[in-house]
Design a protein around this motif. Sequence first.
Motif, PDB file in Angstrom:
ATOM      1  N   VAL A  12       0.833  -1.198   0.000  1.00 53.35           N
ATOM      2  CA  VAL A  12       0.000   0.000   0.000  1.00 53.35           C
ATOM      3  C   VAL A  12       0.870   1.253   0.000  1.00 53.35           C
ATOM      4  CG1 VAL A  12      -1.666   1.350   1.343  1.00 53.35           C
ATOM      5  CG2 VAL A  12      -1.986  -1.112   1.057  1.00 53.35           C
ATOM      6  N   LYS A  13       1.895   1.257   0.811  1.00 53.23           N
ATOM      7  CA  LYS A  13       2.779   2.420   0.874  1.00 53.23           C
ATOM      8  C   LYS A  13       3.441   2.675  -0.481  1.00 53.23           C
ATOM      9  CE  LYS A  13       5.747   4.609   4.210  1.00 53.23           C
ATOM     10  NZ  LYS A  13       6.404   4.501   5.475  1.00 53.23           N
ATOM     11  N   GLU A  14       3.857   1.629  -1.160  1.00 54.77           N
ATOM     12  CA  GLU A  14       4.506   1.785  -2.461  1.00 54.77           C
ATOM     13  C   GLU A  14       3.539   2.268  -3.535  1.00 54.77           C
ATOM     14  OE1 GLU A  14       6.949  -1.445  -3.832  1.00 54.77           O
ATOM     15  OE2 GLU A  14       7.768  -1.748  -1.812  1.00 54.77           O
ATOM     16  N   ILE A  15       2.334   1.709  -3.594  1.00 59.41           N
ATOM     17  CA  ILE A  15       1.415   2.141  -4.652  1.00 59.41           C
ATOM     18  C   ILE A  15       0.867   3.539  -4.396  1.00 59.41           C
ATOM     19  CG2 ILE A  15       0.795  -0.207  -5.323  1.00 59.41           C
ATOM     20  CD1 ILE A  15      -1.936   0.267  -3.970  1.00 59.41           C
ATOM     21  N   MET A  16       0.708   3.914  -3.127  1.00 62.59           N
ATOM     22  CA  MET A  16       0.178   5.240  -2.809  1.00 62.59           C
ATOM     23  C   MET A  16       1.194   6.348  -3.080  1.00 62.59           C
ATOM     24  SD  MET A  16      -3.003   4.979  -1.996  1.00 62.59           S
ATOM     25  CE  MET A  16      -3.546   6.293  -0.920  1.00 62.59           C
ATOM     26  N   LYS A  47       6.987  13.932   2.480  1.00 63.65           N
ATOM     27  CA  LYS A  47       8.057  13.093   3.042  1.00 63.65           C
ATOM     28  C   LYS A  47       8.097  13.165   4.570  1.00 63.65           C
ATOM     29  CE  LYS A  47       9.484  11.772  -0.925  1.00 63.65           C
ATOM     30  NZ  LYS A  47       9.107  10.467  -1.390  1.00 63.65           N
ATOM     31  N   THR A  48       7.285  14.018   5.150  1.00 63.49           N
ATOM     32  CA  THR A  48       7.238  14.169   6.598  1.00 63.49           C
ATOM     33  C   THR A  48       6.645  12.927   7.249  1.00 63.49           C
ATOM     34  OG1 THR A  48       6.893  16.525   6.316  1.00 63.49           O
ATOM     35  CG2 THR A  48       6.352  15.623   8.458  1.00 63.49           C
ATOM     36  N   SER A  49       7.172  12.574   8.404  1.00 65.31           N
ATOM     37  CA  SER A  49       6.645  11.446   9.158  1.00 65.31           C
ATOM     38  C   SER A  49       6.539  11.829  10.623  1.00 65.31           C
ATOM     39  CB  SER A  49       7.572  10.243   9.009  1.00 65.31           C
ATOM     40  OG  SER A  49       7.095   9.183   9.801  1.00 65.31           O
ATOM     41  N   PHE A  50       5.509  11.336  11.266  1.00 71.91           N
ATOM     42  CA  PHE A  50       5.333  11.571  12.688  1.00 71.91           C
ATOM     43  C   PHE A  50       5.669  10.328  13.503  1.00 71.91           C
ATOM     44  CE2 PHE A  50       2.565  14.664  10.625  1.00 71.91           C
ATOM     45  CZ  PHE A  50       3.053  15.821  11.196  1.00 71.91           C
ATOM     46  N   ILE A  51       6.306   9.365  12.859  1.00 70.50           N
ATOM     47  CA  ILE A  51       6.677   8.129  13.529  1.00 70.50           C
ATOM     48  C   ILE A  51       8.040   8.302  14.186  1.00 70.50           C
ATOM     49  CG2 ILE A  51       7.184   5.672  13.205  1.00 70.50           C
ATOM     50  CD1 ILE A  51       4.229   6.438  12.833  1.00 70.50           C
ATOM     51  N   SER A  60       3.960   2.620  10.345  1.00 68.87           N
ATOM     52  CA  SER A  60       4.202   3.457   9.189  1.00 68.87           C
ATOM     53  C   SER A  60       3.063   4.463   9.052  1.00 68.87           C
ATOM     54  CB  SER A  60       4.319   2.618   7.921  1.00 68.87           C
ATOM     55  OG  SER A  60       3.113   1.935   7.682  1.00 68.87           O
ATOM     56  N   ASP A  61       3.339   5.524   8.323  1.00 64.88           N
ATOM     57  CA  ASP A  61       2.310   6.499   8.041  1.00 64.88           C
ATOM     58  C   ASP A  61       2.492   7.027   6.637  1.00 64.88           C
ATOM     59  OD1 ASP A  61       4.474   8.212   8.263  1.00 64.88           O
ATOM     60  OD2 ASP A  61       3.702   9.305   9.967  1.00 64.88           O
ATOM     61  N   LEU A  62       1.429   7.542   6.086  1.00 69.56           N
ATOM     62  CA  LEU A  62       1.461   8.211   4.792  1.00 69.56           C
ATOM     63  C   LEU A  62       0.791   9.565   4.988  1.00 69.56           C
ATOM     64  CD1 LEU A  62       0.228   5.290   2.519  1.00 69.56           C
ATOM     65  CD2 LEU A  62       2.526   6.234   2.590  1.00 69.56           C
ATOM     66  N   ILE A  63       1.434  10.611   4.510  1.00 64.52           N
ATOM     67  CA  ILE A  63       0.895  11.955   4.657  1.00 64.52           C
ATOM     68  C   ILE A  63       0.801  12.581   3.266  1.00 64.52           C
ATOM     69  CG2 ILE A  63       1.233  14.241   5.666  1.00 64.52           C
ATOM     70  CD1 ILE A  63       2.842  12.808   7.867  1.00 64.52           C
TER      71      ILE A  63
END
Length: 66
Positions: A12-16, A47-51, A60-63
């Motif tokens: 999911v992370k790669e396709i999104m 590219k920001t992450s809150f992890i 993982s997160d997607l923003i």
Amino acid sequence: MNIIRTPHDEFVKEIMEHPKVAKDFFENHLPNEIKDKFIFDTLRPEKTSFIDPGLKKHDSDLIFSV
């Protein structure tokens, strides 16, 4: 610590990361009252992450911005 990530998380992370896929997903799954506030042509992954760096392998997160 339990590992939260599952094999499909990576998929999911790669396709999104592809703007057209993300746009299609959000246009088809968000409620109209939210979609009406977006200009989907401006959608882009951030590219920001809150992890916490220590948890990167466990979560993982997607923003996106619009």
